[in-house]
Each structure stands twice: as C-alpha cells, then as structure tokens.
Design a protein around this motif. Structure first.
Motif: not given
Length: 184
Positions: A70-73, A124-135, A143-149, A153-158
């Motif tokens: 899945v893409t970021e979009a 659970t959420g994605m903003g301009e610069t941050k992502c929200r996760t339930a871990d 988490v920083d959005k770029q770090t998350f993405l 991507r390093g794992l093939g976007l599962p």
C-alpha cells in the motif's frame, strides 16, 4: 492472546530433516515455531487467514484484507475512512536486521533468514509530520511520519485492513470479500 495464535493463525513447528537440516514454513503462509517459546512472526497472508477465521466464527461481517505494498496515499485513504491498518515495522524504528537463526522453507528449499527486530502494530492516524499507532508493547504512541514510512518501506510495505464490503455481485446481496493488494 495465545488463544488467537494457537487457535486461528496457521502455525507450524520447526523440524529436522536428514542430516540435521532445520525446516520450517514460509512466514507468509504460517507462523513459524511456538509463540510461547521459540517462535518468530507471520506476515499478511497467515494473519489474514487467522483473522478471517476468527471473525467468521465470531459472526462478524468484518474481513481482513492483505494490502501489502500500500502507498502512503493508500494508508491515508484507509485512515480517512476510519479504517485502521495493521502494519509491520521494526521494534526500534531502525532498518530491519536479520537473525542468525535460519531454516529451509519446506515448499522451496530456500534458506530463510528472519528479521531480528520485526514488529507488528496498528496504524491509527497519519498527519503532516506524525503517525499515531496502537502498539501491543508500548500502547498508543506518536512517531515521526518519515521514520514510520521509511521503516515500512524497508520491509516492503506490508499491511492489512479489516473492513466489510456490502455489495450486490453475481446476483447475490450480502457482504462480499474483497482482497486488495496495492503497489506504489
């Protein structure tokens, strides 16, 4: 928690073949090992199968769909529609590292080297610069959005989404299964 792992997700123990060669399953098809002892992880195929078995048995109309690639979009679209996505990242938000433990995949004979820092959580959420996760290990976190993405991507976007698709197809009215596999 282990009831789900043992009762619904396809699982297979490791075994030794001739000459002491260790064999095990492809993590896309089954969880390798024992979740309570020496076990690793499974990917979207096995997790979807287990989730769908559980959901059907519970009488739910929800279904799990493999959205690996899945893409970021695409992620943003699921989240905007209120659909959280199960994703694979790393436990430390660093690039994936491999383990020294290996096995031969019984279906292909190829050597499989598992990740040492793989982790599954819910986006659970994605903003301009941050992502929200339930871990499951750390609870809700931002988490920083770029770090998350970059980690995904390093794992093939599962990823997996769980939703219902009410529709009329082939003359039958009801909830139909839709398998989505998105690429970038």
């Amino acid at each position: 928690m282990l009831d789900l792992a043992y009762g619904y997700i396809p699982r297979q123990d490791f075994y030794e073949g001739a000459g002491g060669t260790r064999f095990g399953p492809n993590p896309e098809r089954a969880y390798p090992g024992d979740p309570a002892a020496l076990g690793f992880y499974c990917f979207a195929g096995a997790l979807c199968e287990g989730a769908n078995t559980y959901l059907e048995k519970a009488g739910s109309s929800l279904r799990a769909y493999d959205v690996t690639g899945v893409t970021e979009a695409g992620l943003a679209g699921y989240l905007a529609a209120g659909t959280p996505v199960i994703v694979w990242v790393t436990t430390d938000w660093q690039p994936p590292r491999t383990s020294s433990y290996t096995w031969l995949l019984e279906d292909t004979g190829e050597t499989y080297t598992p990740y040492a820092n793989l982790h599954c959580l819910v986006l659970t959420g994605m903003g301009e610069t941050k992502c929200r996760t339930a871990d499951p290990l750390r609870g809700e976190q931002t988490v920083d959005k770029q770090t998350f993405l970059d980690t995904m991507r390093g794992l093939g976007l599962p990823g997996i989404e769980i939703s219902a698709e009410p529709a009329v197809k082939c003359g039958i009215t009801g909830t139909h299964m839709k398998v989505l596999v998105h690429g970038s």
